[in-house]
Design a protein around this motif. Sequence first.
Motif, short mmCIF file in Angstrom:
data_model
loop_
_atom_site.label_atom_id
_atom_site.label_comp_id
_atom_site.label_asym_id
_atom_site.label_seq_id
_atom_site.Cartn_x
_atom_site.Cartn_y
_atom_site.Cartn_z
N LEU A 144 21.81 -8.34 -20.01
CA LEU A 144 21.39 -7.03 -19.57
C LEU A 144 21.28 -6.10 -20.78
O LEU A 144 22.18 -6.06 -21.61
CB LEU A 144 22.41 -6.43 -18.60
N GLU A 164 20.46 -10.77 -16.65
CA GLU A 164 19.35 -9.83 -16.60
C GLU A 164 18.51 -10.08 -15.36
O GLU A 164 17.83 -11.09 -15.23
CB GLU A 164 18.45 -10.02 -17.82
N HIS A 212 20.39 -1.03 -14.17
CA HIS A 212 20.63 -2.27 -14.92
C HIS A 212 21.94 -2.25 -15.70
O HIS A 212 22.25 -3.21 -16.40
CB HIS A 212 19.45 -2.58 -15.85
N ILE A 223 24.15 -2.95 -9.42
CA ILE A 223 23.04 -3.51 -10.19
C ILE A 223 21.92 -3.95 -9.26
O ILE A 223 22.14 -4.65 -8.28
CB ILE A 223 23.51 -4.71 -11.03
#
Length: 546
Positions: A144, A164, A212, A223
């Motif tokens: 991330l 991510e 994020h 998230i």
Amino acid sequence: MTADSMIATILRQAPADRRASITAWRQLSDILAQRGNQLGDDDIRRSLHALAVLRPRVPEAVRRDCARAIARHGRFAPLVALYANDVPAVSAIMLREVRLAEADWLALLPATSAMARSVLAGRRDLPQGVARALASLGSASVALPQPASAAVEEPAATGQATLEPVADNGPSQISELVRRIDKYQSTRGQPAAPRPPRAAFLFETGPDGVIHWVDGVTRGAVIGLSIAEAAFGGEPGADGVAAGAFRQRAEIINARMLLEGTAAEAGEWRFSALPWFDPATGQFRGYRASARRPQRNETPYGRTATEDSGDSIRQLIHELRSPLNAISGFAQIISGQMFGPVSHGYRAMADAIVADAASVQAIIDDLETAARSDAAPPADSAEEIVDIGAIVTQIERDLAGLLADQRVELSISRVGGPFLGLASDANVRRMVGRLLTALVDVSEPEATLVGQLVTESRHDDMLQLRVVRPAAIRFATAADLLDPGFSPEGEAPGAAVLSLGFSLRLVDSLARAVGGRLDIGHNALTLHLPSATSKAEAGLEAQQGE
């Protein structure tokens, strides 16, 4: 039959509907998973092309099931690559478990997305060469992005790669994927460091509004949520205030956000945020925000969001009834030509509107009943003796149009009798009608829905309506069938607006209100209702014995 001839047979038969597409998807996936390494290049190329064409027509749940099955025994890298580039929910299932040779992994990695590589980064059983290849792709491909402020405050924070999500796949899929990966890693003996409960947290979004980075609560709770779109109906996310400010790149002050998760993080929050821009280019980079629990005077009437959920539903139902009654009333005026002659075409349209309004009214009644039963246990209604056998016969006649449309036959036999029950006529009609309608909706065309109305013993205090499970729900668990959001694959296009799970929960709730229940058996669903026959006969025998 050889694998190549089977593939040729499948590809010659163009799928005519969704069911045929699902069948072709399963067959091609299974053949490639088991025998892909034995096929010629032309067959492989044609099969993968066919799967790519079929994918939009195959439900995500079916693709997830196939990925789960292939991951256990499949070793064919091109097929794994196809599934790895599906939506995150499908890709993650495949990549968490599939086993490939090191050479196949190395050939596959360049064709995978950052999300897929994030899943692989969480595995500890990959060959060393694959782990080195992942590392060589760079930390940005599996981590991330951290905000500049966080990088200064925590220069070498954990040394553990975070994951991510890919914003293109939508906030709900991202959040679900992060939660699943967190759960997977915890089962691998690497639980996240426990955090003490906090009344505030920090987060940051990208330029698309998707969160994020977060500090202060569990990542899986935040998230992947977006502040760029308003969340409705109690769904996790931000309100319209935040979405409106995001579109203007304006400051956000005390916007509302709902979260799901543990008791420490679930519920309502207030957040304020400032947009930030790249100092060199002036490009918009997202928002940096802080969130806190709402103060008492910020919650209407000092109540929590969950306390008035039933009242909100009932208020919504009340607001739906008025325009619905008005529409139905005007349609009846047109149909009855009360204000003068009306052409046949307009009368037919008015009749259709009246019928549709009646269907919507029935759905509203069901929602109101469910809201009332959730708010408080139903009070015992006065006992009323009704002929359940006659009610079932009437409902069979009422369902004739639906049965013809669905091309389904309904066969309910009688065992024993008489079928007198202790319940109100309206409740029995709703229970039996909703149960049979829901099962007809999930029955395959040309199928026969078989049932029995049974009084097994004159001393039995229950009579039973048993209906054999349709094929679409033959192997569904009881928990799935009673899940309000459950709708099986293959459900008829004309199925009721309310899901099968909601309908079955409603039937069970109504039955328990009168002392009965809905049993979910391996082969059949059985509605138990109190019998008036057994009590009357037992009383008569007692009098004769005296």
